[in-house]
Design a protein around this motif. Sequence first.
Motif, mmCIF file in Angstrom:
data_model
loop_
_atom_site.group_PDB
_atom_site.id
_atom_site.type_symbol
_atom_site.label_atom_id
_atom_site.label_comp_id
_atom_site.label_asym_id
_atom_site.label_seq_id
_atom_site.Cartn_x
_atom_site.Cartn_y
_atom_site.Cartn_z
ATOM 1 N N SER A 24 0.821 -1.206 0.000
ATOM 2 C CA SER A 24 0.000 0.000 0.000
ATOM 3 C C SER A 24 0.852 1.252 0.000
ATOM 4 O O SER A 24 0.380 2.334 -0.327
ATOM 5 C CB SER A 24 -0.923 0.003 1.224
ATOM 6 O OG SER A 24 -1.780 -1.115 1.216
ATOM 7 N N ASP A 25 2.124 1.124 0.417
ATOM 8 C CA ASP A 25 2.977 2.291 0.503
ATOM 9 C C ASP A 25 3.466 2.753 -0.866
ATOM 10 O O ASP A 25 4.148 3.765 -0.971
ATOM 11 C CB ASP A 25 4.187 2.004 1.398
ATOM 12 C CG ASP A 25 3.836 2.107 2.871
ATOM 13 O OD1 ASP A 25 4.676 1.717 3.672
ATOM 14 O OD2 ASP A 25 2.729 2.565 3.193
ATOM 15 N N PHE A 26 3.131 2.008 -1.935
ATOM 16 C CA PHE A 26 3.555 2.445 -3.253
ATOM 17 C C PHE A 26 2.595 3.476 -3.807
ATOM 18 O O PHE A 26 2.133 3.401 -4.948
ATOM 19 C CB PHE A 26 3.704 1.251 -4.208
ATOM 20 C CG PHE A 26 5.121 0.828 -4.378
ATOM 21 C CD1 PHE A 26 5.548 -0.397 -3.937
ATOM 22 C CD2 PHE A 26 6.038 1.684 -4.964
ATOM 23 C CE1 PHE A 26 6.861 -0.792 -4.082
ATOM 24 C CE2 PHE A 26 7.357 1.304 -5.108
ATOM 25 C CZ PHE A 26 7.771 0.066 -4.662
ATOM 26 N N ALA A 27 2.248 4.432 -2.982
ATOM 27 C CA ALA A 27 1.503 5.600 -3.421
ATOM 28 C C ALA A 27 2.494 6.609 -3.969
ATOM 29 O O ALA A 27 3.708 6.438 -3.899
ATOM 30 C CB ALA A 27 0.701 6.172 -2.264
ATOM 31 N N CYS A 64 2.384 1.336 -9.951
ATOM 32 C CA CYS A 64 3.367 0.464 -9.322
ATOM 33 C C CYS A 64 2.656 -0.675 -8.595
ATOM 34 O O CYS A 64 1.502 -0.564 -8.196
ATOM 35 C CB CYS A 64 4.240 1.255 -8.352
ATOM 36 S SG CYS A 64 5.353 2.421 -9.153
ATOM 37 N N VAL A 65 3.362 -1.765 -8.430
ATOM 38 C CA VAL A 65 2.798 -2.978 -7.844
ATOM 39 C C VAL A 65 3.701 -3.435 -6.700
ATOM 40 O O VAL A 65 4.824 -2.950 -6.554
ATOM 41 C CB VAL A 65 2.681 -4.089 -8.914
ATOM 42 C CG1 VAL A 65 1.686 -3.678 -9.980
ATOM 43 C CG2 VAL A 65 4.042 -4.391 -9.546
ATOM 44 N N PRO A 66 3.210 -4.357 -5.853
ATOM 45 C CA PRO A 66 4.035 -4.848 -4.741
ATOM 46 C C PRO A 66 5.135 -5.775 -5.243
ATOM 47 O O PRO A 66 4.993 -6.991 -5.273
ATOM 48 C CB PRO A 66 3.027 -5.589 -3.862
ATOM 49 C CG PRO A 66 1.949 -6.002 -4.788
ATOM 50 C CD PRO A 66 1.851 -4.912 -5.803
ATOM 51 N N ALA A 67 6.229 -5.185 -5.679
ATOM 52 C CA ALA A 67 7.334 -5.960 -6.247
ATOM 53 C C ALA A 67 8.629 -5.184 -6.070
ATOM 54 O O ALA A 67 8.620 -3.983 -5.789
ATOM 55 C CB ALA A 67 7.085 -6.238 -7.735
ATOM 56 N N GLU A 68 9.751 -5.873 -6.232
ATOM 57 C CA GLU A 68 11.050 -5.216 -6.185
ATOM 58 C C GLU A 68 11.116 -4.150 -7.276
ATOM 59 O O GLU A 68 10.615 -4.332 -8.378
ATOM 60 C CB GLU A 68 12.150 -6.245 -6.382
ATOM 61 C CG GLU A 68 13.553 -5.667 -6.279
ATOM 62 C CD GLU A 68 14.609 -6.738 -6.397
ATOM 63 O OE1 GLU A 68 14.948 -7.366 -5.387
ATOM 64 O OE2 GLU A 68 15.069 -6.974 -7.527
ATOM 65 N N SER A 69 11.723 -3.018 -6.930
ATOM 66 C CA SER A 69 11.839 -1.900 -7.865
ATOM 67 C C SER A 69 13.301 -1.664 -8.201
ATOM 68 O O SER A 69 14.176 -1.776 -7.340
ATOM 69 C CB SER A 69 11.246 -0.623 -7.255
ATOM 70 O OG SER A 69 9.894 -0.808 -6.932
ATOM 71 N N THR A 95 8.731 -0.188 -17.386
ATOM 72 C CA THR A 95 8.978 1.150 -16.876
ATOM 73 C C THR A 95 7.680 1.676 -16.276
ATOM 74 O O THR A 95 6.676 1.809 -16.973
ATOM 75 C CB THR A 95 9.450 2.085 -17.998
ATOM 76 O OG1 THR A 95 10.659 1.587 -18.550
ATOM 77 C CG2 THR A 95 9.677 3.491 -17.463
ATOM 78 N N ARG A 96 7.715 1.971 -14.994
ATOM 79 C CA ARG A 96 6.519 2.441 -14.293
ATOM 80 C C ARG A 96 6.503 3.961 -14.133
ATOM 81 O O ARG A 96 5.466 4.594 -14.267
ATOM 82 C CB ARG A 96 6.439 1.791 -12.912
ATOM 83 C CG ARG A 96 6.520 0.280 -12.915
ATOM 84 C CD ARG A 96 5.203 -0.349 -13.290
ATOM 85 N NE ARG A 96 5.287 -1.811 -13.367
ATOM 86 C CZ ARG A 96 4.233 -2.615 -13.396
ATOM 87 N NH1 ARG A 96 3.024 -2.102 -13.365
ATOM 88 N NH2 ARG A 96 4.404 -3.915 -13.480
ATOM 89 N N VAL A 97 7.664 4.520 -13.823
ATOM 90 C CA VAL A 97 7.763 5.949 -13.539
ATOM 91 C C VAL A 97 9.069 6.470 -14.119
ATOM 92 O O VAL A 97 10.102 5.793 -14.041
ATOM 93 C CB VAL A 97 7.731 6.226 -12.015
ATOM 94 C CG1 VAL A 97 7.756 7.728 -11.735
ATOM 95 C CG2 VAL A 97 6.517 5.584 -11.354
ATOM 96 N N VAL A 98 9.041 7.662 -14.715
ATOM 97 C CA VAL A 98 10.261 8.349 -15.141
ATOM 98 C C VAL A 98 10.273 9.738 -14.516
ATOM 99 O O VAL A 98 9.222 10.302 -14.199
ATOM 100 C CB VAL A 98 10.364 8.446 -16.681
ATOM 101 C CG1 VAL A 98 10.499 7.071 -17.299
ATOM 102 C CG2 VAL A 98 9.190 9.196 -17.251
#
Length: 328
Positions: A24-27, A64-69, A95-98
């Motif tokens: 949930s912290d992947f806000a 983003c998802v609950p996974a290693e980044s 790629t999720r975020v740039v």
Amino acid sequence: MTTPSRPPSSGGELKSCLLTESFSDFAGAAVTAILHYAASQYVAANLPSHPDVQKLHIEFLRGCVPAESLVTVTQLKLGAMVSTLQLELRQKDKTRVVALATVTDLAKPVGPTLPPSNWFLQPQSSPPPNFEAIEAQKSDPNWLRFRMDDEVFPLTRHLLNMYPAAGFPHQGLADGWIRVASDEDRIDATFLGAMCDLIPSHSDTGLRNGGLYDAHSNHKIVKRWATEQTPPGGGPPAVLTVKRETAFKSPIVHQTITLDVEFKRRLSPEGLRWVYTRSGTRMAHGGRMDLDIVLCDENMELLCVGHQLLVAVDTKRRFGARKPGSSL
């Protein structure tokens, strides 16, 4: 919250594996903190003459998802006064975020300093609280204390918040104060950037729909708590509870498209105890919103400004069969 998998390299890129305690912290707040942290680690190792992130521009491409980044930092420009970095956050080979980061030395003048401008908060905020009284769990005539017990965004459990006692009389504006609940911890620049996303839901608040982050609805709960204390407003702070199973029942959810964070000054090494926040939207039309954020210190000195482009959409349309909190 996050640590690099290995020290920054001396080359043009830095790759760090960053993990979060809870999915949930992947806000947006957590992602902003991760990117600021990665940029700060890179310049500490590779650009010590430009130790400060002056501005972050973030594009949220995919949830983003609950996974290693994996965060990759690439140096785009090396300048005498400012340099530019590109950051890419990937999960599961996508790629999720740039982001672009402008880095500099905020303690080193690069030109003249102008006399203080006539810029000020309008409408004016309530006077700053008596911080010593607040920390002693005493009341303040202008502010009400509360904490979050939030299963959707657990990081908010570590914060102490204040609402204006008078509520939110101005449409589209919300004021508050935030500090880390622990007496040992302080707010640094990385967390300051995250605070540009730790604000009430302005769609819920503007519609007064009683959603989980409707500031008007939550203010009533906190004010009711304050009146029931002896003396009024004293004692432990109120607690606002957010359950994951009720989050899906909220009619509207925000989705941040872009976030800009600009730091106006370097923070002291010991960090900040309290930060004032003002967030406001100029226009919300057809689900598309702008959002401006202003952050100040205890003396109401400007620290940071932020701007979001976001959409407010139906919760079921946003998440489908997924549970809220499982992605941005």
